[in-house]
Motif scaffolding. Structure first.
Motif, PDB file in Angstrom:
ATOM      1  N   UNK A 153      22.268  21.511 -15.509  1.00 10.18           N
ATOM      2  CA  UNK A 153      21.889  22.361 -14.379  1.00 10.18           C
ATOM      3  C   UNK A 153      22.929  22.276 -13.270  1.00 10.18           C
ATOM      4  N   UNK A 154      23.106  23.360 -12.498  1.00 15.65           N
ATOM      5  CA  UNK A 154      24.105  23.349 -11.420  1.00 15.65           C
ATOM      6  C   UNK A 154      23.631  22.671 -10.139  1.00 15.65           C
ATOM      7  N   UNK A 155      22.303  22.501  -9.977  1.00 17.27           N
ATOM      8  CA  UNK A 155      21.795  21.943  -8.724  1.00 17.27           C
ATOM      9  C   UNK A 155      20.452  21.272  -8.972  1.00 17.27           C
ATOM     10  N   UNK A 156      20.041  20.439  -8.010  1.00 18.16           N
ATOM     11  CA  UNK A 156      18.741  19.791  -8.103  1.00 18.16           C
ATOM     12  C   UNK A 156      17.619  20.817  -8.067  1.00 18.16           C
ATOM     13  N   UNK A 157      17.746  21.827  -7.198  1.00 17.09           N
ATOM     14  CA  UNK A 157      16.714  22.857  -7.110  1.00 17.09           C
ATOM     15  C   UNK A 157      16.522  23.574  -8.433  1.00 17.09           C
ATOM     16  N   UNK A 158      17.620  23.897  -9.100  1.00 18.79           N
ATOM     17  CA  UNK A 158      17.555  24.561 -10.395  1.00 18.79           C
ATOM     18  C   UNK A 158      16.849  23.680 -11.425  1.00 18.79           C
ATOM     19  N   UNK A 191       4.074   4.631  -2.315  1.00 19.95           N
ATOM     20  CA  UNK A 191       3.697   4.602  -0.910  1.00 19.95           C
ATOM     21  C   UNK A 191       3.655   5.958  -0.251  1.00 19.95           C
ATOM     22  N   UNK A 192       3.533   7.043  -1.038  1.00 18.73           N
ATOM     23  CA  UNK A 192       3.453   8.381  -0.430  1.00 18.73           C
ATOM     24  C   UNK A 192       2.757   9.336  -1.376  1.00 18.73           C
ATOM     25  N   UNK A 193       2.299  10.450  -0.827  1.00 20.36           N
ATOM     26  CA  UNK A 193       1.814  11.579  -1.616  1.00 20.36           C
ATOM     27  C   UNK A 193       2.805  12.720  -1.455  1.00 20.36           C
ATOM     28  N   UNK A 194       2.926  13.527  -2.485  1.00 19.89           N
ATOM     29  CA  UNK A 194       3.851  14.657  -2.437  1.00 19.89           C
ATOM     30  C   UNK A 194       3.040  15.944  -2.384  1.00 19.89           C
ATOM     31  N   UNK A 199       7.419  20.094  -2.737  1.00 17.49           N
ATOM     32  CA  UNK A 199       7.991  20.462  -4.027  1.00 17.49           C
ATOM     33  C   UNK A 199       8.664  21.819  -3.964  1.00 17.49           C
ATOM     34  N   UNK A 200       7.992  22.793  -3.354  1.00 17.65           N
ATOM     35  CA  UNK A 200       8.575  24.137  -3.279  1.00 17.65           C
ATOM     36  C   UNK A 200       9.869  24.133  -2.493  1.00 17.65           C
ATOM     37  N   UNK A 237      12.527  22.692  -4.743  1.00 20.96           N
ATOM     38  CA  UNK A 237      12.779  23.568  -5.886  1.00 20.96           C
ATOM     39  C   UNK A 237      13.596  24.788  -5.469  1.00 20.96           C
ATOM     40  N   UNK A 238      13.451  25.197  -4.218  1.00 18.77           N
ATOM     41  CA  UNK A 238      14.195  26.362  -3.728  1.00 18.77           C
ATOM     42  C   UNK A 238      15.564  25.988  -3.183  1.00 18.77           C
ATOM     43  N   UNK A 239      15.915  24.714  -3.315  1.00 18.46           N
ATOM     44  CA  UNK A 239      17.266  24.304  -2.923  1.00 18.46           C
ATOM     45  C   UNK A 239      17.376  23.919  -1.469  1.00 18.46           C
TER      46      UNK A 239
END
Length: 519
Positions: free
Chosen positions: A276-281, A309-312, A317-318, A321-323
């Motif tokens: 993949x080219x990026x983390x978002x991708x 120690x956290x909730x997401x 996430x969005x 995911x959108x970079x």
């Protein structure tokens, strides 16, 4: 043990100060300037840690790793995060899914046992304990040294079958760890229907036999009920990643855990994580492939809070995911990797937070010295065990000394009387072809009471398997017992009668609790 365990602000600051002193002493010894350390670790960083318990960003952790001779795993550990602990979290969150798994040893200075001298050739033809096969051991070898042609024939991938994935039955049970080798283009165009392959499709991964016919790839599932299409356009709808060459599984096979929510998969591209080219991708692709939803995040919220120690939130996430322009903070980055069934090593490489750790040391190693001169400057792989011809025979069969084995059992020599290498006997064939010659089996010595009138109705993988010593040989198979007699049964396809004997003539060595088998 959770992935994140809080470290006091003063403890973090003191450890970081010690690491900076080591780095400065090294620079002074080599006549180099100290400005690189000062630029990376300005005084405000330690002050913020001491006063506010500040945790640096993943990019700052990477810089700390590079400038202070610290592994990336050590940099995260400095602030309470155990990267090796992510494997257990991945299993809890994603155990029902077939997925790629990480085998990189983030604790790279972990001392492990490796074989040094092997037994003579006859010990490789019979069922023997590891104590007979390996005559002497190298102890305390850093796990990072397991590399080079004497220990790894080729680069391999590792994956785990989901606990609900029975597509590879009866040869490979659900929940197994599998090892995947790359294949030539000719085999990719025309896979062998007798071999098992690891495939990527738009809504997941799978392991099974397959055949290509007129631009269609057909899955061969031996009558098993599956949840995915068994026919794909090829290429276009499915991708053959490689051939499965071995597997390992615990026994009995783990019970499948049914999800409390419905996964909403949609078509993801046939792109491997490191392509993949990026983390978002990458995040967007794997979310579509595995299909988790808001209900999924709610279901795993307590687990993430306990482990990291956290909730997401779905909003977080969005955004990524959108970079998102910024790199996620450390805890969020680890949560994103776990939630999306990703190998952390792929995520770090994609963010350019990964370098070969040739001169880096673990946090424990650095905290135990007053000068870097007390630590080795290089980690050469040990020489091949002797006699080399027999070692090469083993390496040809397995392709590697598995790093994951050394991570799970670093002191393997201490278990040499519980690990058997299995071979069929002229008297009794064992469980071939289900468990192949040359496989390894862990036995539980405490379990020496086979079931009365053994459970013949169970599937072949969940019937208890025992190892026994009978008339000077170690035999293995399904064992049934009464007060006075024992009966050892081979695999049903062998077509041989049970081996009956009075109890007094048989020594029960133990029940098999794990198997590693070549394919």
């Amino acid at each position: 043990m959770p992935v994140y365990e809080p470290v006091s602000a003063h403890r973090k600051a003191d450890m970081l100060s010690h690491l900076m002193l080591l780095a400065r002493s090294r620079l002074q010894a080599t006549g180099l300037s100290e400005h690189r350390v000062r630029d990376t670790l300005n005084p405000d960083l330690i002050a913020n840690i001491r006063r506010f318990g500040y945790t640096p960003s993943p990019r700052q952790l990477h810089e700390i790793s590079q400038q202070l001779s610290l592994t990336i795993g050590g940099a995260f550990k400095l602030f309470g995060y155990s990267l090796e602990g992510l494997r257990n979290l991945d299993l809890v969150l994603n155990g029902t899914k077939t997925r790629l798994i990480d085998t990189y040893p983030f604790y790279s200075d972990r001392p492990v046992d490796l074989p040094a001298v092997l037994g003579d050739q006859p010990t490789f033809r019979e069922t023997m304990f590891l104590a007979d096969i390996v005559r002497s051991w190298r102890r305390g070898v850093p796990i990072r040294s397991i590399r080079g042609p004497n220990w790894k024939r080729q680069q391999l991938l590792h994956a785990q079958l989901g606990t609900t994935d029975g597509m590879a039955l009866p040869s490979i049970p659900p929940g197994s760890n599998i090892v995947i080798a790359d294949i030539a283009q000719n085999e990719r165009r025309k896979p062998d229907p007798n071999r098992y392959y690891f495939l990527q499709h738009h809504t997941g991964y799978c392991c099974c036999r397959c055949i290509v016919d007129q631009r269609r790839l057909l899955l061969i599932t031996d009558g098993q009920k599956v949840d995915t299409s068994q026919e794909f356009l090829y290429p276009g709808q499915v991708r053959i990643i490689g051939r499965v060459i071995s597997f390992a599984t615990r026994l009995p096979v783990p019970e499948p855990q049914l999800l409390a929510y419905r996964m909403l998969q949609s078509k993801a591209p046939l792109v491997l994580p490191w392509e993949h080219p990026s983390l978002g991708s990458l995040l967007s692709s794997e979310k579509r492939r595995f299909g988790f939803t808001e209900a999924h995040l709610n279901e795993i919220g307590d687990v993430l809070e306990e482990q990291l120690g956290l909730r997401v939130s779905s909003r977080t996430l969005r955004r990524h995911e959108r970079g998102a322009a910024s790199t996620p903070r450390a805890s969020v980055l680890l949560a994103l990797a776990a939630v999306h069934s990703l190998r952390l090593s792929d995520v770090l490489k994609l963010l350019n937070l990964w370098r070969p750790e040739v001169h880096q040391h673990s946090l424990a190693s650095l905290m135990g010295v007053k000068s870097l001169n007390e630590l080795p400057s290089s980690f050469d792989p040990p020489s091949a065990p002797e006699p080399e011809s027999q070692w090469q025979e083993l390496l040809e069969q397995w392709r590697e000394w598995p790093t994951l084995l050394s991570m799970t059992f670093p002191h393997l020599a201490d278990r040499r009387h519980r690990l058997l290498r299995l071979n069929p006997s002229k008297r009794f064939p064992g469980l071939s072809p289900m468990i192949r010659p040359g496989s390894f089996a862990f036995i539980e010595e405490e379990d020496k009471s086979p079931p009365r009138n053994g459970p013949t109705g169970q599937d072949v993988w969940n019937r208890p398997i025992y190892a026994v010593r009978f008339q000077g040989e170690i035999l293995w198979g399904y064992l049934e017992g009464s007060d006075t007699h024992l009966a050892l049964q081979a695999h049903p396809s062998a077509g041989v009668p049970r081996l009956h004997s009075p109890r007094s003539r048989v020594q029960i060595l133990g029940r098999v609790i794990a198997i590693a088998s070549p394919l």
